[in-house]
Write a protein that holds these residues in place. Structure first.
Motif, short mmCIF file in Angstrom:
data_model
loop_
_atom_site.label_atom_id
_atom_site.label_comp_id
_atom_site.label_asym_id
_atom_site.label_seq_id
_atom_site.Cartn_x
_atom_site.Cartn_y
_atom_site.Cartn_z
N PRO A 1 17.63 -57.92 4.39
CA PRO A 1 18.88 -57.30 4.85
C PRO A 1 19.70 -58.25 5.72
O PRO A 1 19.16 -59.01 6.52
CB PRO A 1 18.39 -56.10 5.67
CG PRO A 1 17.02 -55.82 5.17
CD PRO A 1 16.44 -57.14 4.79
N GLN A 2 21.01 -58.22 5.51
CA GLN A 2 21.99 -58.95 6.33
C GLN A 2 21.83 -60.47 6.27
O GLN A 2 22.35 -61.19 7.12
CB GLN A 2 21.93 -58.46 7.79
CG GLN A 2 22.29 -56.98 7.93
CD GLN A 2 22.29 -56.53 9.37
OE1 GLN A 2 21.32 -55.93 9.83
NE2 GLN A 2 23.37 -56.80 10.09
N PHE B 1 27.47 -57.22 3.31
CA PHE B 1 26.01 -57.31 3.42
C PHE B 1 25.61 -57.87 4.78
O PHE B 1 24.70 -57.36 5.43
CB PHE B 1 25.46 -58.17 2.28
CG PHE B 1 23.98 -58.09 2.11
CD1 PHE B 1 23.40 -57.02 1.42
CD2 PHE B 1 23.14 -59.07 2.61
CE1 PHE B 1 22.02 -56.94 1.25
CE2 PHE B 1 21.76 -58.99 2.45
CZ PHE B 1 21.20 -57.92 1.76
N HIS C 1 23.27 -52.16 1.76
CA HIS C 1 21.82 -52.26 1.87
C HIS C 1 21.23 -52.86 0.59
O HIS C 1 21.75 -52.62 -0.51
CB HIS C 1 21.22 -50.86 2.10
CG HIS C 1 19.76 -50.88 2.44
ND1 HIS C 1 18.77 -50.84 1.47
CD2 HIS C 1 19.13 -50.94 3.65
CE1 HIS C 1 17.59 -50.88 2.07
NE2 HIS C 1 17.77 -50.94 3.39
N ASP D 1 25.80 -42.53 1.82
CA ASP D 1 25.54 -43.95 2.09
C ASP D 1 26.82 -44.79 2.01
O ASP D 1 26.75 -46.02 2.01
CB ASP D 1 24.51 -44.50 1.11
CG ASP D 1 23.14 -43.88 1.30
OD1 ASP D 1 22.82 -43.52 2.45
OD2 ASP D 1 22.40 -43.74 0.30
N ASP E 1 20.78 -50.58 -2.41
CA ASP E 1 21.96 -50.23 -3.19
C ASP E 1 22.46 -51.42 -4.01
O ASP E 1 23.00 -51.26 -5.11
CB ASP E 1 23.08 -49.74 -2.27
CG ASP E 1 22.72 -48.45 -1.56
OD1 ASP E 1 22.18 -47.55 -2.23
OD2 ASP E 1 22.96 -48.36 -0.34
N GLY F 1 25.79 -55.43 7.51
CA GLY F 1 24.94 -54.26 7.39
C GLY F 1 25.59 -53.06 6.72
O GLY F 1 25.03 -51.96 6.71
N ARG G 1 26.64 -45.75 -5.00
CA ARG G 1 25.88 -45.21 -3.88
C ARG G 1 26.17 -43.72 -3.70
O ARG G 1 27.21 -43.22 -4.14
CB ARG G 1 26.27 -45.92 -2.57
CG ARG G 1 25.97 -47.38 -2.52
CD ARG G 1 26.34 -47.98 -1.18
NE ARG G 1 27.78 -47.99 -0.93
CZ ARG G 1 28.38 -48.74 -0.01
NH1 ARG G 1 27.66 -49.53 0.76
NH2 ARG G 1 29.68 -48.69 0.15
#
Length: 395
Positions: free
Chosen positions: A299-300, A346, A352, A330, A355, A349, A326
């Motif tokens: 993530p991120q 991304f 995700h 979300d 997704d 955040g 999504r």
């Protein structure tokens, strides 16, 4: 290199100081142009030399040298690009989709693109257990993939290494021997990366011979542009060093494309020897979905993230937009039109991995669907794939 060197000379002398052509040549980084600009260039019936340079340069993560490439397009409307490939097993999307994208840019710019079907090289490197018939069958299979994956074949030539060398043996082997006698063994061993080997590995004698032959290929095919991956840089630089040795003034230009990452963490290069790290061109829809679902995607983090590597170098090169589906809770569906836009979401955040991955799998499945269908419906292609799947991949 060959037919228009006098013309190139006059142009290049205006732009390139000889002192800039030192043997230790600088890296010139990737030049990014938007997909909208690429589409604009493809829509034109004819490109100017500057536009040809812009389009072709966009595929290179590194160019040696930029000024020489500009001069080439001003002097020669239809240069020759070359890439060689070892027939060594099933083709993954780096060899298939990414290569088709790059070839189409070159041919749109007026280049003739030569694929050197390096069957003898695969034999030297012990691919397919050193079985030449199997190697040549894999070569036929790979040509079938490229024909089905969206590559414009108008100005593409496939040249068989074994047939070409046998037909011009005196000329070819004299060049190989001349290269071999001008460079010491440590310099040749530094090229071992081109075979997927390390300098520290114990090499067979055939693998020492291999770089000398690959260097000779460039001159034998009269290639103006070496359009191979970054992993082939050292032998392409050897060709430029050879030009210095024998006083060839106009050197082959090295335009090295990006090496697509493998699916797992820390895999800088997709490899067919690890099936779980690669998406193959005839993988089923379910195969692709599972592989992307399991892929490394922290993530991120967009750097060193294979999912974002594929978005940048495949998805936004092939499609004008990319939609993430999504739940409303979300954030709902969102369509992206640039890589920078999705990378920002991304990183912050707002998107995700859970997704992103299904959307990426859908996009990749759409890219390889024509190839999958070709190998399901075409009898020749289907038979070739059945044979290749039975072969053991050897490193």
């Amino acid at each position: 290199m060959a037919e228009t060197q006098e013309v190139i000379a006059k142009v290049a002398e205006l732009d390139v100081d000889d002192s800039a052509k030192a043997s230790e040549e600088p890296k010139v980084a990737e030049v990014h142009i938007s997909q909208a600009r690429v589409n604009e260039l493809f829509a034109k019936s004819e490109l100017t030399p500057e536009e040809k340079y812009e389009l072709v340069r966009s595929l290179g993560e590194e160019c040696i040298q930029d000024e020489e490439l500009k001069a080439l397009f001003r002097a020669k409307p239809n240069p020759t690009c070359y890439d060689g490939f070892e027939p060594s097993g099933r083709m993954h999307i780096a060899q298939g989709i990414l290569k088709a994208i790059n070839v189409n840019k070159c041919t749109k710019a007026g280049c003739t693109f030569i694929f050197w079907v390096a069957d003898w090289f695969a034999l030297l490197n012990n691919k397919m257990g050193g079985d030449l018939k199997k190697i040549q069958t894999v070569g036929e299979y790979m040509v079938e993939v490229w024909k089905a994956c969206g590559m414009d074949m108008t100005n593409v030539k496939f040249v068989s290494c074994s047939e070409e060398i046998n037909g011009h043996s005196n000329e070819y082997w004299l060049r190989v021997m001349d290269i071999a006698r001008r460079f010491k063994l440590p310099r040749i061993k530094r090229c071992s990366q081109i075979m997927g080997r390390g300098e520290e590995e114990e090499l067979f004698a055939s693998q020492i011979f291999y770089p000398c032959m690959q260097c000779a290929d460039i001159f034998h095919l009269k290639a103006d542009i070496c359009q191979l991956g970054l992993d082939q840089r050292k032998v392409n630089m050897l060709a430029r060093e050879y030009c210095d040795e024998v006083k060839i003034k106009y050197k082959p230009i090295i335009l090295s494309h990006h090496m697509l990452m493998g699916l797992a963490q820390g895999q800088a290069k997709m490899s067919k020897s690890d099936p779980n790290s690669a998406i193959f061109m005839e993988d089923t829809e379910a195969d692709v979905n599972v592989k992307i679902k399991k892929s490394f995607c922290p993530p991120q983090q967009v750097n060193d993230n294979p999912c974002f590597d594929y978005l940048k170098h495949l998805v936004f090169q092939k499609f004008d937009s990319f939609t993430v589906v999504r739940k409303e809770s979300d954030g709902g569906d969102k369509t992206y039109t640039t890589y920078e836009e999705i990378a920002a979401d991304f990183t912050e955040g707002r998107l995700h991995p859970g997704d992103l991955k299904p959307a990426l799998a859908r996009a990749i499945n759409e890219m390889i669907r024509p190839v999958r269908e070709h190998f399901e419906k075409d009898p020749k292609a289907k038979a070739l794939l059945a044979k290749v799947k039975q072969y053991k991949v050897t490193k």
